[in-house]
Design a protein around this motif. Structure first.
Motif, short mmCIF file in Angstrom:
data_model
loop_
_atom_site.label_atom_id
_atom_site.label_comp_id
_atom_site.label_asym_id
_atom_site.label_seq_id
_atom_site.Cartn_x
_atom_site.Cartn_y
_atom_site.Cartn_z
N GLU A 102 1.03 -1.21 0.01
CA GLU A 102 0.10 0.07 -0.05
C GLU A 102 0.84 1.38 0.01
O GLU A 102 0.61 2.30 -0.74
CB GLU A 102 -1.00 0.07 1.07
N GLU A 103 1.65 1.33 0.96
CA GLU A 103 2.70 2.54 0.89
C GLU A 103 3.72 2.64 -0.30
O GLU A 103 3.80 3.57 -0.83
CB GLU A 103 3.79 2.38 2.13
N LEU A 104 4.37 1.44 -0.84
CA LEU A 104 5.22 1.50 -1.97
C LEU A 104 4.30 1.82 -3.02
O LEU A 104 4.83 2.46 -3.91
CB LEU A 104 5.56 -0.13 -2.27
N ALA A 105 2.96 1.44 -3.16
CA ALA A 105 2.16 1.90 -4.36
C ALA A 105 2.01 3.46 -4.66
O ALA A 105 2.08 3.97 -5.67
CB ALA A 105 0.75 1.23 -4.51
N VAL A 106 2.08 4.27 -3.27
CA VAL A 106 1.82 5.53 -3.50
C VAL A 106 3.36 6.28 -3.82
O VAL A 106 3.32 7.00 -4.67
CB VAL A 106 1.43 6.12 -2.04
N HIS A 107 4.46 5.67 -3.33
CA HIS A 107 5.57 5.91 -3.62
C HIS A 107 5.97 5.91 -5.48
O HIS A 107 6.19 6.71 -6.04
CB HIS A 107 6.67 5.27 -3.20
N LEU A 108 5.49 4.70 -5.95
CA LEU A 108 5.50 4.45 -7.35
C LEU A 108 4.63 5.28 -8.22
O LEU A 108 5.08 6.00 -9.12
CB LEU A 108 5.02 2.65 -7.38
N GLU A 109 3.58 5.66 -7.50
CA GLU A 109 2.71 6.63 -8.27
C GLU A 109 3.35 7.91 -8.37
O GLU A 109 3.37 8.88 -9.53
CB GLU A 109 1.14 6.59 -7.77
N GLY A 110 3.81 8.43 -7.15
CA GLY A 110 4.45 9.63 -7.22
C GLY A 110 5.65 9.63 -8.05
O GLY A 110 6.00 10.84 -8.74
N ILE A 111 6.48 8.69 -8.15
CA ILE A 111 7.65 8.68 -9.21
C ILE A 111 7.04 8.61 -10.52
O ILE A 111 7.63 9.61 -11.38
CB ILE A 111 8.49 7.17 -8.83
N ARG A 112 5.95 7.76 -10.81
CA ARG A 112 5.40 8.09 -12.31
C ARG A 112 4.89 9.18 -12.63
O ARG A 112 5.43 9.79 -13.64
CB ARG A 112 4.55 6.91 -12.44
N ARG A 113 4.28 10.14 -11.61
CA ARG A 113 3.91 11.41 -12.03
C ARG A 113 4.99 12.25 -12.14
O ARG A 113 5.15 13.23 -12.79
CB ARG A 113 2.77 11.69 -10.89
N PHE A 114 5.98 12.15 -11.26
CA PHE A 114 7.08 13.18 -10.99
C PHE A 114 7.67 13.37 -12.62
O PHE A 114 8.10 14.05 -13.22
CB PHE A 114 7.94 12.86 -10.06
N TYR A 115 7.92 11.89 -13.09
CA TYR A 115 8.99 11.86 -14.24
C TYR A 115 8.00 12.21 -15.60
O TYR A 115 8.37 12.71 -16.51
CB TYR A 115 9.40 10.36 -14.42
N ALA A 116 6.69 11.96 -15.21
CA ALA A 116 5.84 12.45 -16.36
C ALA A 116 5.74 14.18 -16.54
O ALA A 116 5.77 14.58 -17.52
CB ALA A 116 4.15 12.02 -16.26
N TYR A 117 5.83 14.48 -15.33
CA TYR A 117 5.74 16.03 -15.07
C TYR A 117 7.18 16.57 -15.60
O TYR A 117 7.21 17.38 -16.64
CB TYR A 117 5.64 16.44 -13.52
N CYS A 118 8.27 15.83 -15.37
CA CYS A 118 9.52 16.19 -16.10
C CYS A 118 9.76 16.17 -17.52
O CYS A 118 10.31 16.83 -18.10
CB CYS A 118 10.72 15.37 -15.41
N ALA A 119 9.08 15.00 -18.02
CA ALA A 119 8.94 15.10 -19.48
C ALA A 119 8.07 16.12 -20.24
O ALA A 119 8.62 16.64 -21.15
CB ALA A 119 8.38 13.55 -19.84
N ALA A 120 6.99 16.49 -19.55
CA ALA A 120 6.21 17.57 -19.95
C ALA A 120 6.96 18.94 -20.01
O ALA A 120 6.74 19.76 -20.62
CB ALA A 120 4.83 17.89 -18.99
N LEU A 121 7.79 19.10 -18.96
CA LEU A 121 8.81 20.16 -18.87
C LEU A 121 10.05 20.15 -20.04
O LEU A 121 10.80 21.18 -19.93
CB LEU A 121 9.09 20.57 -17.42
N GLY A 122 10.29 19.16 -20.45
CA GLY A 122 11.34 18.88 -21.36
C GLY A 122 12.72 18.46 -20.45
O GLY A 122 13.75 18.74 -21.38
N LYS A 123 12.59 18.14 -19.20
CA LYS A 123 13.57 17.78 -18.54
C LYS A 123 14.25 16.58 -18.69
O LYS A 123 15.60 16.17 -18.20
CB LYS A 123 13.29 18.14 -16.93
N VAL A 124 13.46 15.53 -19.03
CA VAL A 124 13.79 14.13 -19.08
C VAL A 124 13.00 13.74 -20.60
O VAL A 124 12.29 14.31 -20.94
CB VAL A 124 13.48 13.06 -18.34
N SER A 125 13.53 12.96 -21.50
CA SER A 125 12.67 12.35 -22.65
C SER A 125 11.56 11.69 -22.20
O SER A 125 11.47 10.92 -21.09
CB SER A 125 13.77 11.59 -23.30
#
Length: 168
Positions: A102-125
């Motif tokens: 349960e706790e790990l799933a929240v971490h994973l969703e946060g990670i997913r969304r953070f890197y999607a945000y970074c991609a939207a900003l052009g910070k990662v591919s």
């Protein structure tokens, strides 16, 4: 009045490089600022409830500041996708008193969304963000890793560790 920064004004990938403790402290602080911008994006642009956004931002924070910066000593914008697997399938499990899905799933969703945000900003591919999302989706594997960790007996830890090692 809160102070915000345009995402392009800060957070260049090279800004997250470091090679000594003083620079690591600087990068940790910069990462904190980036995570605040991420949180604001979740609330203001994605219209998530502040409590939900806070949990997701904390999930990303734990991965980035404790594992990527603190443990792996890497630039948060230049990680190999397997770092998510190492985090979720090993590091998170051994570093927490009561690792649970349960706790790990929240971490994973946060990670997913953070890197999607970074991609939207052009910070990662977009490819990197997609590969990280794929690693975040491996919940059945991570659940099995947690369960098998609790079932370790005798000298079984070394076999468990080899199945999802932290070694490069």
């Amino acid at each position: 009045m809160r102070e915000t920064y345009p995402p392009d004004a800060l957070f260049a990938p090279d800004d997250f490089d470091f090679c000594d403790l003083e620079e690591e402290i600087r990068v940790d602080r910069l990462c904190s600022q980036f995570l605040r911008q991420f949180y604001l994006n979740l609330v203001e642009e994605q219209e998530l409830e502040p409590e939900v956004a806070a949990r997701l931002a904390y999930g990303a924070d734990y991965f980035l500041r404790e594992f990527i910066i603190g443990d792996r000593q890497e630039n948060i914008l230049r990680i190999p996708p397997r770092r998510v697997n190492q985090f979720a399938g090993n590091w998170y499990i051994i570093k927490n008193m009561e690792p649970n899905m349960e706790e790990l799933a929240v971490h994973l969703e946060g990670i997913r969304r953070f890197y999607a945000y970074c991609a939207a900003l052009g910070k990662v591919s977009a490819d990197l963000a997609g590969d990280i999302a794929h690693e975040c989706d491996r919940t059945a594997f991570y659940r099995q890793r947690i369960e098998s960790f609790w079932a370790i007996e005798g000298g079984g830890y070394f076999a468990w560790e080899r199945a999802c090692t932290l070694k490069n």
